[in-house]
Structure formats: structure tokens, C-alpha cells
Design a protein around this motif. Structure first.
Motif, PDB file in Angstrom:
ATOM      1  N   PHE A  71      41.631-108.413  -1.585  1.00 49.27           N
ATOM      2  CA  PHE A  71      41.564-108.864  -2.970  1.00 49.27           C
ATOM      3  C   PHE A  71      41.707-107.671  -3.921  1.00 49.27           C
ATOM      4  CE2 PHE A  71      39.051-109.955  -6.753  1.00 49.27           C
ATOM      5  CZ  PHE A  71      39.569-111.192  -7.086  1.00 49.27           C
ATOM      6  N   ILE A  72      40.928-106.621  -3.687  1.00 45.74           N
ATOM      7  CA  ILE A  72      40.949-105.442  -4.560  1.00 45.74           C
ATOM      8  C   ILE A  72      42.267-104.678  -4.415  1.00 45.74           C
ATOM      9  CG2 ILE A  72      39.840-103.232  -5.097  1.00 45.74           C
ATOM     10  CD1 ILE A  72      37.247-104.423  -3.948  1.00 45.74           C
ATOM     11  N   SER A  73      42.720-104.485  -3.187  1.00 42.48           N
ATOM     12  CA  SER A  73      43.922-103.670  -2.980  1.00 42.48           C
ATOM     13  C   SER A  73      45.169-104.342  -3.566  1.00 42.48           C
ATOM     14  CB  SER A  73      44.124-103.353  -1.503  1.00 42.48           C
ATOM     15  OG  SER A  73      44.409-104.517  -0.763  1.00 42.48           O
ATOM     16  N   SER A  74      45.289-105.651  -3.423  1.00 46.80           N
ATOM     17  CA  SER A  74      46.462-106.336  -3.970  1.00 46.80           C
ATOM     18  C   SER A  74      46.421-106.352  -5.495  1.00 46.80           C
ATOM     19  CB  SER A  74      46.582-107.755  -3.408  1.00 46.80           C
ATOM     20  OG  SER A  74      45.458-108.533  -3.768  1.00 46.80           O
ATOM     21  N   TYR A  75      45.242-106.530  -6.069  1.00 50.56           N
ATOM     22  CA  TYR A  75      45.138-106.502  -7.531  1.00 50.56           C
ATOM     23  C   TYR A  75      45.425-105.094  -8.053  1.00 50.56           C
ATOM     24  CZ  TYR A  75      43.579-107.354 -12.269  1.00 50.56           C
ATOM     25  OH  TYR A  75      43.529-107.459 -13.627  1.00 50.56           O
ATOM     26  N   ASN A 106      59.553 -96.059 -11.177  1.00 48.42           N
ATOM     27  CA  ASN A 106      59.944 -96.674  -9.898  1.00 48.42           C
ATOM     28  C   ASN A 106      59.288 -95.973  -8.722  1.00 48.42           C
ATOM     29  OD1 ASN A 106      61.545 -98.482 -11.211  1.00 48.42           O
ATOM     30  ND2 ASN A 106      63.409 -97.976 -10.101  1.00 48.42           N
ATOM     31  N   ALA A 107      59.279 -94.647  -8.735  1.00 45.61           N
ATOM     32  CA  ALA A 107      58.699 -93.891  -7.623  1.00 45.61           C
ATOM     33  C   ALA A 107      57.215 -94.209  -7.470  1.00 45.61           C
ATOM     34  CB  ALA A 107      58.911 -92.388  -7.846  1.00 45.61           C
ATOM     35  N   ILE A 108      56.504 -94.288  -8.586  1.00 50.06           N
ATOM     36  CA  ILE A 108      55.066 -94.576  -8.534  1.00 50.06           C
ATOM     37  C   ILE A 108      54.823 -95.990  -8.003  1.00 50.06           C
ATOM     38  CG2 ILE A 108      53.031 -94.957  -9.988  1.00 50.06           C
ATOM     39  CD1 ILE A 108      54.075 -92.578 -11.724  1.00 50.06           C
ATOM     40  N   ALA A 109      55.558 -96.972  -8.534  1.00 53.31           N
ATOM     41  CA  ALA A 109      55.371 -98.359  -8.084  1.00 53.31           C
ATOM     42  C   ALA A 109      55.733 -98.522  -6.611  1.00 53.31           C
ATOM     43  CB  ALA A 109      56.203 -99.301  -8.955  1.00 53.31           C
ATOM     44  N   LEU A 110      56.831 -97.902  -6.179  1.00 51.37           N
ATOM     45  CA  LEU A 110      57.228 -98.010  -4.765  1.00 51.37           C
ATOM     46  C   LEU A 110      56.253 -97.291  -3.839  1.00 51.37           C
ATOM     47  CD1 LEU A 110      61.102 -97.666  -5.061  1.00 51.37           C
ATOM     48  CD2 LEU A 110      59.800 -99.714  -4.419  1.00 51.37           C
ATOM     49  N   ALA A 111      55.739 -96.147  -4.284  1.00 50.44           N
ATOM     50  CA  ALA A 111      54.738 -95.444  -3.471  1.00 50.44           C
ATOM     51  C   ALA A 111      53.505 -96.319  -3.275  1.00 50.44           C
ATOM     52  CB  ALA A 111      54.360 -94.118  -4.135  1.00 50.44           C
ATOM     53  N   ALA A 112      53.088 -97.000  -4.332  1.00 42.47           N
ATOM     54  CA  ALA A 112      51.934 -97.901  -4.213  1.00 42.47           C
ATOM     55  C   ALA A 112      52.231 -99.054  -3.269  1.00 42.47           C
ATOM     56  CB  ALA A 112      51.546 -98.425  -5.589  1.00 42.47           C
TER      57      ALA A 112
END
Length: 158
Positions: A71-75, A106-112
Motif C-alpha cells: 500500500f505504502i510503496s505503490s502510493y 523521466n529518469a527519476i520516475a523510471l528509477a522509482a
């Protein structure tokens, strides 16, 4: 040509009718003081983190049918992608002409996302915290270059 509804001798496109319904609903649901709402929204965005952390701390088995860590990780992934997406919006709106901002976004979102897919949760949360700090560093750079206001920077910090 789109289908039309008949309404008191005027033809109204369905989209127009839908837009009117949404506008009425939103004006009834939204407080008239938008600045107050904008101050409240960041705190409401933290609520799932608080709820999920409480679920872990209190050993609730499966709130909403999910493991609290999931729940926490996906949010966290959703919020990080949203915050990184703001940088895309700044680039598209012409606030920044350099490609470094959307590339960093993009790099930050993809890394996450890759972290969420492949890392153990403890490592993922560490990565997520680091990526949130990185977003703050990018925002601080934007603030110094006067691309965003101090209030925008503080709102994201909340």
C-alpha cells in the motif's frame, strides 16, 4: 457529426451537457476559497502514507486487501511520478527550454518504477527517499533560477 440531445428547443452536444454537469458538481463541491484548498491538498496527500505506516506499526493484517508495505510503496511510486511529472509540465509550458528537466523527470520516475518492480521493500523505500530528496534538489535549482516561486517550492516540500 456527434449525436445531439434535445433541450428546450436548443440542441446541446453531449459533451457540453457533461461539461455543464461537471462544472456544477465541482462548484458545489469545491470551497470558494481556492487558496485554502491548495493549502489543504498537500496534507491530504500525506494521509495514505500516515495510514499505511499506522497499519504497519499496529500490525493490521491487510487494510484494503493489501499488505501495508505494498500500500505504502505503490502510493509512494504514484506521488513520486506525479511530482516528477510537474517538471514535464514546466518544460512543456515554456518555463524551461532545456531538455535536462524532462530528462531528469523521466529518469527519476523510471528509477522509482524499476525500484518498485525489482528491489526488496527496504531498499525500495531507501531509493524512494533518495529520489524525493533529488526532486527537492531539482526544485531548489528551479527556485534559484526563478523558474518557480518560493510558495511552489514550499508546497512541494510539505
Amino acid at each position: 457529426m456527434p449525436p445531439r440531445f434535445m433541450h428546450s428547443s436548443h440542441h446541446i452536444r453531449p459533451a457540453t451537457l457533461l461539461e455543464q454537469m461537471v462544472a456544477r458538481t465541482m462548484s458545489a463541491a469545491m470551497p470558494h476559497d481556492e487558496s485554502r484548498l491548495l493549502k489543504i491538498l498537500p496534507f491530504l496527500g500525506v494521509a495514505p502514507f500516515v495510514f499505511g505506516s499506522a497499519a504497519v506499526w499496529l500490525s493490521w493484517p491487510r487494510p484494503f486487501g493489501l499488505e501495508p508495505v505494498a500500500f505504502i510503496s505503490s502510493y509512494g511510486l504514484v506521488i513520486l511520478a506525479f511530482m516528477a511529472g510537474v517538471h514535464w509540465g514546466q518544460h512543456i509550458s515554456g518555463m524551461r527550454s532545456s531538455l535536462s528537466l524532462p530528462l531528469a523527470s523521466n529518469a527519476i520516475a523510471l528509477a522509482a518504477w524499476f525500484g518498485w518492480l525489482f528491489l526488496d521493500p527496504s531498499w525500495y523505500f531507501l531509493e524512494l527517499a533518495g529520489l524525493f530528496v533529488l526532486l527537492l534538489v531539482v526544485d531548489a535549482g528551479l527556485r534559484v533560477s526563478v523558474a518557480i516561486s518560493t510558495s511552489s517550492c514550499l508546497t512541494r516540500l510539505q
